[in-house]
Design an enzyme around this catalytic site. Structure first.
Site, PDB file in Angstrom:
ATOM      1  N   ARG A  16       0.797  -1.166  -0.018  1.00 35.10           N
ATOM      2  CA  ARG A  16      -0.032  -0.166   0.020  1.00 35.10           C
ATOM      3  C   ARG A  16       0.730   1.388  -0.064  1.00 35.10           C
ATOM      4  NH1 ARG A  16      -3.927  -1.512   4.869  1.00 35.10           N
ATOM      5  NH2 ARG A  16      -2.239  -2.802   5.269  1.00 35.10           N
ATOM      6  N   GLN A  75      13.409 -14.191   5.435  1.00 36.78           N
ATOM      7  CA  GLN A  75      12.109 -14.984   5.139  1.00 36.78           C
ATOM      8  C   GLN A  75      12.199 -14.711   3.802  1.00 36.78           C
ATOM      9  OE1 GLN A  75       8.578 -13.359   6.386  1.00 36.78           O
ATOM     10  NE2 GLN A  75       7.727 -15.209   6.987  1.00 36.78           N
ATOM     11  N   GLY A 142      -6.134  -7.344  14.824  1.00 39.85           N
ATOM     12  CA  GLY A 142      -6.607  -8.539  15.610  1.00 39.85           C
ATOM     13  C   GLY A 142      -7.204  -8.071  16.827  1.00 39.85           C
ATOM     14  N   ASN A 172      -4.710  -5.939  19.284  1.00 36.62           N
ATOM     15  CA  ASN A 172      -3.493  -6.491  19.103  1.00 36.62           C
ATOM     16  C   ASN A 172      -2.467  -5.534  18.458  1.00 36.62           C
ATOM     17  OD1 ASN A 172      -1.167  -7.781  19.274  1.00 36.62           O
ATOM     18  ND2 ASN A 172      -1.620  -9.460  17.447  1.00 36.62           N
ATOM     19  N   ASN A 230       1.043   1.909   6.979  1.00 41.44           N
ATOM     20  CA  ASN A 230       0.711   0.941   5.787  1.00 41.44           C
ATOM     21  C   ASN A 230       0.678   1.967   4.502  1.00 41.44           C
ATOM     22  OD1 ASN A 230       0.310  -1.534   7.247  1.00 41.44           O
ATOM     23  ND2 ASN A 230      -1.856  -0.451   8.003  1.00 41.44           N
ATOM     24  N   ALA A 426      40.408  46.203  -7.608  1.00 38.24           N
ATOM     25  CA  ALA A 426      39.220  45.612  -8.271  1.00 38.24           C
ATOM     26  C   ALA A 426      39.286  45.104  -9.487  1.00 38.24           C
ATOM     27  CB  ALA A 426      38.168  46.764  -7.929  1.00 38.24           C
TER      28      ALA A 426
HETATM   29  C1  UD1 Z   1      -0.757  -8.289  12.485  1.00 39.99           C
HETATM   30  C2  UD1 Z   1      -1.268  -9.108  13.604  1.00 39.99           C
HETATM   31  C3  UD1 Z   1      -2.651  -8.429  14.165  1.00 39.99           C
HETATM   32  C4  UD1 Z   1      -2.119  -7.092  14.759  1.00 39.99           C
HETATM   33  C5  UD1 Z   1      -1.438  -6.332  13.462  1.00 39.99           C
HETATM   34  C6  UD1 Z   1      -1.028  -5.095  14.183  1.00 39.99           C
HETATM   35  C7  UD1 Z   1      -0.946 -11.353  12.967  1.00 39.99           C
HETATM   36  C8  UD1 Z   1      -1.631 -12.818  12.358  1.00 39.99           C
HETATM   37  N1  UD1 Z   1      -1.753 -10.622  12.935  1.00 39.99           N
HETATM   38  O1  UD1 Z   1      -1.630  -8.057  11.492  1.00 39.99           O
HETATM   39  O2  UD1 Z   1      -3.329  -9.265  15.039  1.00 39.99           O
HETATM   40  O3  UD1 Z   1      -3.298  -6.291  15.128  1.00 39.99           O
HETATM   41  O4  UD1 Z   1      -0.406  -6.766  13.198  1.00 39.99           O
HETATM   42  O5  UD1 Z   1      -0.232  -3.940  13.272  1.00 39.99           O
HETATM   43  O6  UD1 Z   1       0.111 -11.410  13.253  1.00 39.99           O
HETATM   44  N2  UD1 Z   1       5.673  -9.856   8.368  1.00 39.99           N
HETATM   45  C9  UD1 Z   1       6.774 -10.471   8.033  1.00 39.99           C
HETATM   46  N3  UD1 Z   1       6.477 -11.713   7.316  1.00 39.99           N
HETATM   47  C10 UD1 Z   1       5.246 -12.354   7.243  1.00 39.99           C
HETATM   48  C11 UD1 Z   1       4.311 -11.407   7.311  1.00 39.99           C
HETATM   49  C12 UD1 Z   1       4.467 -10.092   7.965  1.00 39.99           C
HETATM   50  O7  UD1 Z   1       7.845 -10.139   8.335  1.00 39.99           O
HETATM   51  O8  UD1 Z   1       5.252 -13.249   6.362  1.00 39.99           O
HETATM   52  C13 UD1 Z   1       5.774  -8.626   9.126  1.00 39.99           C
HETATM   53  C14 UD1 Z   1       5.617  -7.388   8.206  1.00 39.99           C
HETATM   54  O9  UD1 Z   1       6.503  -6.854   7.371  1.00 39.99           O
HETATM   55  C15 UD1 Z   1       5.007  -6.299   9.291  1.00 39.99           C
HETATM   56  C16 UD1 Z   1       4.627  -7.130  10.207  1.00 39.99           C
HETATM   57  O10 UD1 Z   1       5.120  -8.523  10.320  1.00 39.99           O
HETATM   58  O11 UD1 Z   1       6.175  -5.625   9.729  1.00 39.99           O
HETATM   59  C17 UD1 Z   1       3.016  -7.469  10.427  1.00 39.99           C
HETATM   60  O12 UD1 Z   1       2.553  -8.003   9.303  1.00 39.99           O
HETATM   61  P1  UD1 Z   1       1.249  -7.538   8.471  1.00 39.99           P
HETATM   62  O13 UD1 Z   1       1.220  -8.346   7.436  1.00 39.99           O
HETATM   63  O14 UD1 Z   1       1.115  -6.183   8.597  1.00 39.99           O
HETATM   64  O15 UD1 Z   1       0.135  -8.017  10.029  1.00 39.99           O
HETATM   65  P2  UD1 Z   1      -1.275  -7.623  10.040  1.00 39.99           P
HETATM   66  O16 UD1 Z   1      -2.227  -8.064   9.251  1.00 39.99           O
HETATM   67  O17 UD1 Z   1      -1.365  -6.163  10.080  1.00 39.99           O
HETATM   68 CA    CA Z   2       0.152  -4.171   9.398  1.00 35.48          CA
END
Ligand code: UD1
Ligand code: CA
Length: 457
Positions: A16, A75, A142, A172, A230, A426
Site C-alpha cells: 500500500r 524469510q 486482530g 493487538n 501501511n 578591483a
Molecule cells: C498483525 C497481527 C494483528 C495485529 C497487527 C498489528 C498477526 C497474524 N496479526 O496483523 O493481530 O493487530 O499485526 O499491526 O500477526 N511480516 C513478515 N513476514 C510475514 C508477514 C508479516 O515479516 O510473512 C511482517 C510485516 O513486514 C510487518 C509485520 O510483520 O512488519 C506485520 O505484518 P502484517 O501483514 O502487516 O500483519 P497484520 O495483518 O497487520
Molecule cells: Ca500491518
C-alpha cells in the site's frame, strides 16, 4: 535488563506504500522506519536483536552494517507473522529469557512502554504479554479475546472474526513479550488453517492458554505509540508525531522553537541552550549546534558542526560544514561540504563555499564563489570574487594569506597564492602568485573618448 532479546518483523513489502522502496526503509524523522523499533529495543536492554528481512533484504541489511548487536534472518517467502518468527528462531539459539517481538512498521513505540511491559511480564510470571490498545475504530487489527478472569484466550484476526468478535475494541498492537522456552516449542506447531492461509504468530496464545500458561494484556497508555504504518498518509502522520516528540525534548532542554509545528529536526540532532529556531527550518544528519545561536526562517542544515553565538540568516543552505563561534552566515548563503569557518567569519548573501578554510575575522559579504581555497585571518573578499578552481579537467587551490584585501570583481585563476597583507585591485584577474605586502592590479587602462556620443548622432 538482562536476558532480553528482540525479534523485529520486517520482511513484508508494504504494497500500500505504492513504492519501489520496501516499506520499512522509508525515511521517518531522518532514519529508515525500521531503525526506530531497533533503537527502541536496544534502549530497552535487548542484547540480541534479530531482524527478519525478506523484500529488499540486502538494502535493509546494508543499512545496519556495523550495528553488531543486530543479526539477520531471511524469510524468503512471506507466509505470515508466525512463519517470520520461525525464520528468526535459529538466530535465537543459545538464548534463554524474554523475547520482545515487534513489527518494523510500528515505529512509534517508546522505550518506556517496552520497559513497563517487560516489568509487568516479569513480576506476574507471564509466558506471553501482549501490548494492546483500545481503538474506537479497530478495523484491520486482530481483536483480543479474554476469559472471565481478564487473561487472553486467543487473538482473532478481523478476517476470521465473528460479528461479536469484531465489536471488541481492544486490539493487538503486534508487540509482544514471550518466554523463549515457550516460543521455541510453540512456533513449530502453528498451522495455517485460517482465512488468509497464513501462519499467524497470534495463534501461540491459543497454544499457551490451552496449556494453562499465563497470557496477559498490557494496555498501552498512549494509543498513538502502536500506530501501524501501511500507506504514505500514515507515514506523514507518524512523522508529525515523531517531530512533536523530538521538538518537545529540545524545548525542555532549553532550545527555543518559535513554531514547533513547522520545525523539522531529525532524531539525533544536538542543539544547545538559548538557541532560537525560527519556522520552516530543516536540520538533519549528524548536526550539532551550540548555545545562543539564531537560526532564521527556512535555513536548511545537514551534517554540520556549529559553535556558539552563530547566526544563520534566512534561506541559507549548509551541508557538512564546520562553523566556529560567533560566525554570521547569509541570508541565502550556500555552504557546501568541506567548508570550515573560524571565529567571527562573516559570509553574506549569495556566497557559495566549498572545501575552504576561512580564518578568524575574515569576510565575504556579497555574491562570491570560494572553492578549494585556504583563506587566512582578517581577509576581506570583495563583492563578486570568484576562485576559478576548475580548468575543465582538474580542480586547483587558491591560497590567500592573512590580512589580504581583495577588491570587488576579482578572479583567482587557480592554482595561485597571494602573500600576506597584499591588496588585489578591483577587477583584477589574478593568474600569477602575488608576493606579500604588494598591490596586484590587472585591468585594461580606461580610455575616455570625449564627445563620442555627440558625434554618433
Ligand atoms: C498483525 C497481527 C494483528 C495485529 C497487527 C498489528 C498477526 C497474524 N496479526 O496483523 O493481530 O493487530 O499485526 O499491526 O500477526 N511480516 C513478515 N513476514 C510475514 C508477514 C508479516 O515479516 O510473512 C511482517 C510485516 O513486514 C510487518 C509485520 O510483520 O512488519 C506485520 O505484518 P502484517 O501483514 O502487516 O500483519 P497484520 O495483518 O497487520
Ligand atoms: Ca500491518
Amino acid at each position: 535488563m538482562n536476558n532480553l532479546a528482540a525479534v523485529i518483523l520486517a520482511a513484508g513489502k508494504g504494497t500500500r506504500m505504492k513504492s519501489n522502496i520496501v516499506k520499512v526503509m522509508h525515511p521517518l524523522g531522518g532514519l529508515p522506519m525500521v531503525s526506530w523499533p531497533v533503537n527502541t529495543v536496544r534502549e530497552a536492554g535487548a542484547s540480541r536483536i534479530v531482524l527478519v528481512t525478506g523484500h529488499q533484504s540486502e538494502k535493509v541489511q546494508d543499512f545496519f552494517e556495523g550495528q553488531t548487536d543486530v543479526r539477520f534472518a531471511v524469510q524468503e517467502e512471506q507466509l505470515g507473522t508466525g512463519h517470520a518468527v520461525a525464520c528468526a528462531l535459529p538466530a535465537l539459539l543459545g538464548f534463554s529469557g524474554m523475547v520482545l517481538i515487534l513489527c518494523g512498521d510500528v515505529p512509534l513505540i517508546s522505550t518506556a512502554t517496552l520497559e513497563a511491559m517487560v516489568r509487568q511480564h516479569r513480576s506476574r510470571h507471564a509466558v506471553i504479554t501482549v501490548l494492546t490498545a483500545d481503538f474506537a475504530q479497530p478495523n484491520g487489527y486482530g481483536r483480543i479475546v479474554k476469559d472471565g478472569d481478564g487473561f487472553i484466550k486467543r487473538i482473532v484476526e478481523e478476517k476470521d472474526a465473528t460479528d461479536a468478535e469484531r465489536r471488541i475494541t481492544e486490539i493487538n498492537s503486534g508487540i509482544y513479550c514471550v518466554e523463549s522456552d515457550f516460543l521455541t516449542v510453540a512456533i513449530p506447531n502453528l498451522k495455517n488453517d485460517n482465512a488468509q492461509r497464513e501462519y499467524y504468530l497470534t495463534d501461540i496464545i491459543k497454544e499457551a492458554a490451552n496449556l494453562g500458561l499465563l497470557c496477559q494484556a498490557f494496555p498501552v497508555a498512549d494509543p498513538a505509540e502502536v500506530m501501524g504504518i501501511n500507506d504514505r498518509a500514515q507515514l506523514a502522520e507518524a512523522g508529525q508525531l515523531l517531530r512533536g516528540r523530538i521538538n518537545k525534548a529540545l524545548m525542555l532542554a532549553g532550545t527555543t522553537l518559535i513554531d514547533p509545528l513547522t520545525t523539522y529536526i531529525d532524531q539525533g540532532v544536538r542543539i544547545g541552550r538559548d538557541t532560537t529556531i525560527h519556522p520552516n527550518v530543516h536540520i538533519s544528519g549528524d548536526t550539532e549546534i551550540g548555545n545562543n545561536c539564531l537560526i532564521e526562517p527556512s535555513a536548511v542544515i545537514k551534517g554540520c558542526k556549529i559553535g556558539n553565538g552563530v547566526i544563520i540568516k534566512t534561506g541559507s543552505v549548509m551541508m557538512d560544514a564546520v562553523i566556529h563561534d560567533d560566525v554570521a552566515i547569509g541570508p541565502m548563503a550556500h555552504l557546501r561540504p568541506g567548508t570550515e569557518l573560524k571565529e567571527h567569519v562573516k559570509i553574506g548573501n549569495f556566497v557559495e563555499t566549498k572545501k575552504i578554510v576561512m580564518g578568524e575575522g575574515s569576510k565575504a559579504s556579497h555574491l562570491t564563489y570560494l572553492g578549494d581555497a585556504a583563506i587566512g585571518t582578517n581577509v576581506n573578499i570583495g563583492c563578486g570574487t570568484i576562485t576559478c578552481n576548475y580548468d575543465g579537467v582538474k580542480k586547483h587551490r587558491t591560497v590567500i594569506g592573512d590580512d589580504v584585501f581583495v577588491g570587488s570583481d576579482v578572479q583567482f585563476v587557480a592554482p595561485v597564492t597571494i602573500g600576506r597583507n597584499s591588496l588585489i585591485a578591483a577587477g583584477t584577474t589574478v593568474t600569477r602568485d602575488v608576493p606579500p605586502d604588494s598591490l596586484a592590479i590587472a585591468r585594461a587602462p580606461q580610455v575616455n573618448k570625449e564627445g563620442w556620443k555627440l558625434k554618433k548622432k
